[in-house]
Design a protein around this motif. Sequence first.
Motif, PDB file in Angstrom:
ATOM      1  N   UNK A  11      44.677  47.544  31.675  1.00 59.03           N
ATOM      2  CA  UNK A  11      43.465  48.277  31.303  1.00 59.03           C
ATOM      3  C   UNK A  11      42.260  47.345  31.232  1.00 59.03           C
ATOM      4  N   UNK A  12      42.443  46.165  30.650  1.00 61.73           N
ATOM      5  CA  UNK A  12      41.331  45.201  30.564  1.00 61.73           C
ATOM      6  C   UNK A  12      40.923  44.737  31.952  1.00 61.73           C
ATOM      7  N   UNK A  13      41.902  44.455  32.807  1.00 64.69           N
ATOM      8  CA  UNK A  13      41.593  43.980  34.156  1.00 64.69           C
ATOM      9  C   UNK A  13      40.865  45.053  34.962  1.00 64.69           C
ATOM     10  N   UNK A  14      41.318  46.301  34.882  1.00 67.42           N
ATOM     11  CA  UNK A  14      40.668  47.363  35.647  1.00 67.42           C
ATOM     12  C   UNK A  14      39.268  47.668  35.110  1.00 67.42           C
ATOM     13  N   UNK A  15      39.077  47.533  33.803  1.00 67.71           N
ATOM     14  CA  UNK A  15      37.746  47.726  33.233  1.00 67.71           C
ATOM     15  C   UNK A  15      36.816  46.596  33.654  1.00 67.71           C
ATOM     16  N   UNK A  16      37.327  45.375  33.600  1.00 74.78           N
ATOM     17  CA  UNK A  16      36.504  44.212  33.948  1.00 74.78           C
ATOM     18  C   UNK A  16      36.112  44.209  35.418  1.00 74.78           C
ATOM     19  N   UNK A  17      36.998  44.707  36.277  1.00 76.01           N
ATOM     20  CA  UNK A  17      36.676  44.672  37.697  1.00 76.01           C
ATOM     21  C   UNK A  17      35.466  45.538  38.022  1.00 76.01           C
ATOM     22  N   UNK A  18      35.248  46.625  37.302  1.00 72.87           N
ATOM     23  CA  UNK A  18      34.099  47.476  37.579  1.00 72.87           C
ATOM     24  C   UNK A  18      32.835  46.979  36.901  1.00 72.87           C
ATOM     25  N   UNK A  19      32.977  46.065  35.955  1.00 72.03           N
ATOM     26  CA  UNK A  19      31.804  45.596  35.235  1.00 72.03           C
ATOM     27  C   UNK A  19      31.130  44.441  35.963  1.00 72.03           C
ATOM     28  N   UNK A  20      31.893  43.403  36.324  1.00 69.58           N
ATOM     29  CA  UNK A  20      31.198  42.238  36.868  1.00 69.58           C
ATOM     30  C   UNK A  20      31.813  41.590  38.094  1.00 69.58           C
ATOM     31  N   UNK A  21      32.778  42.198  38.741  1.00 75.25           N
ATOM     32  CA  UNK A  21      33.354  41.568  39.922  1.00 75.25           C
ATOM     33  C   UNK A  21      32.673  42.047  41.202  1.00 75.25           C
ATOM     34  N   UNK A  22      32.674  41.172  42.183  1.00 71.24           N
ATOM     35  CA  UNK A  22      32.166  41.541  43.494  1.00 71.24           C
ATOM     36  C   UNK A  22      33.165  42.477  44.175  1.00 71.24           C
ATOM     37  N   UNK A  23      32.745  43.218  45.173  1.00 73.62           N
ATOM     38  CA  UNK A  23      33.660  44.172  45.824  1.00 73.62           C
ATOM     39  C   UNK A  23      34.903  43.520  46.436  1.00 73.62           C
ATOM     40  N   UNK A  24      34.770  42.334  47.037  1.00 75.10           N
ATOM     41  CA  UNK A  24      35.958  41.690  47.632  1.00 75.10           C
ATOM     42  C   UNK A  24      36.923  41.232  46.553  1.00 75.10           C
ATOM     43  N   UNK A  25      36.386  40.689  45.456  1.00 76.08           N
ATOM     44  CA  UNK A  25      37.257  40.276  44.351  1.00 76.08           C
ATOM     45  C   UNK A  25      37.885  41.497  43.693  1.00 76.08           C
ATOM     46  N   UNK A  26      37.119  42.574  43.608  1.00 80.28           N
ATOM     47  CA  UNK A  26      37.637  43.813  43.039  1.00 80.28           C
ATOM     48  C   UNK A  26      38.800  44.351  43.875  1.00 80.28           C
ATOM     49  N   UNK A  27      38.651  44.313  45.183  1.00 77.74           N
ATOM     50  CA  UNK A  27      39.715  44.790  46.072  1.00 77.74           C
ATOM     51  C   UNK A  27      40.959  43.921  45.957  1.00 77.74           C
ATOM     52  N   UNK A  28      40.782  42.604  45.859  1.00 75.34           N
ATOM     53  CA  UNK A  28      41.928  41.704  45.728  1.00 75.34           C
ATOM     54  C   UNK A  28      42.659  41.938  44.409  1.00 75.34           C
ATOM     55  N   UNK A  29      41.897  42.118  43.338  1.00 71.23           N
ATOM     56  CA  UNK A  29      42.513  42.375  42.033  1.00 71.23           C
ATOM     57  C   UNK A  29      43.230  43.728  42.037  1.00 71.23           C
ATOM     58  N   UNK A  30      42.644  44.694  42.689  1.00 69.26           N
ATOM     59  CA  UNK A  30      43.253  46.019  42.791  1.00 69.26           C
ATOM     60  C   UNK A  30      44.577  45.933  43.547  1.00 69.26           C
ATOM     61  N   UNK A  31      44.584  45.184  44.655  1.00 71.82           N
ATOM     62  CA  UNK A  31      45.829  45.016  45.418  1.00 71.82           C
ATOM     63  C   UNK A  31      46.882  44.281  44.608  1.00 71.82           C
ATOM     64  N   UNK A  32      46.460  43.281  43.854  1.00 76.31           N
ATOM     65  CA  UNK A  32      47.414  42.451  43.109  1.00 76.31           C
ATOM     66  C   UNK A  32      47.993  43.164  41.896  1.00 76.31           C
ATOM     67  N   UNK A  33      47.193  43.992  41.216  1.00 71.26           N
ATOM     68  CA  UNK A  33      47.648  44.611  39.977  1.00 71.26           C
ATOM     69  C   UNK A  33      48.072  46.068  40.131  1.00 71.26           C
ATOM     70  N   UNK A  34      47.256  46.860  40.774  1.00 73.80           N
ATOM     71  CA  UNK A  34      47.467  48.301  40.759  1.00 73.80           C
ATOM     72  C   UNK A  34      48.476  48.776  41.790  1.00 73.80           C
ATOM     73  N   UNK A  35      48.428  48.233  42.992  1.00 74.23           N
ATOM     74  CA  UNK A  35      49.301  48.709  44.058  1.00 74.23           C
ATOM     75  C   UNK A  35      50.789  48.524  43.745  1.00 74.23           C
ATOM     76  N   UNK A  36      51.241  47.346  43.225  1.00 72.69           N
ATOM     77  CA  UNK A  36      52.677  47.230  42.908  1.00 72.69           C
ATOM     78  C   UNK A  36      53.121  48.239  41.848  1.00 72.69           C
ATOM     79  N   UNK A  37      52.272  48.507  40.848  1.00 71.70           N
ATOM     80  CA  UNK A  37      52.634  49.483  39.831  1.00 71.70           C
ATOM     81  C   UNK A  37      52.707  50.887  40.419  1.00 71.70           C
ATOM     82  N   UNK A  38      51.803  51.193  41.319  1.00 73.90           N
ATOM     83  CA  UNK A  38      51.809  52.510  41.953  1.00 73.90           C
ATOM     84  C   UNK A  38      53.050  52.686  42.823  1.00 73.90           C
TER      85      UNK A  38
END
Length: 72
Positions: A11-38
């Motif tokens: 939850x903290x990582x997904x909230x932080x990604x929308x607050x201050x990460x660039x789109x490429x970093x956001x996509x990498x974090x999304x792939x690393x955290x959210x996709x395996x859980x999904x």
Amino acid sequence: MNWPAVVALLAVALTAEYVWLRPTARAALHRALYQPLRRRARSASRTLAALHRAASFRPYRGHHTPPRRTQP
């Protein structure tokens, strides 16, 4: 690591990604955290569905297979 800590970290990582990460970093974090859980959730859902079919003795039929008629 216990489950509440994993959920809180996610939850903290997904909230932080929308607050201050660039789109490429956001996509990498999304792939690393959210996709395996999904993927894991989808796999668990399919496993539970297969166990439910086996428990109710119904064979698997695809979405486009018509129902079979039984002899009267």
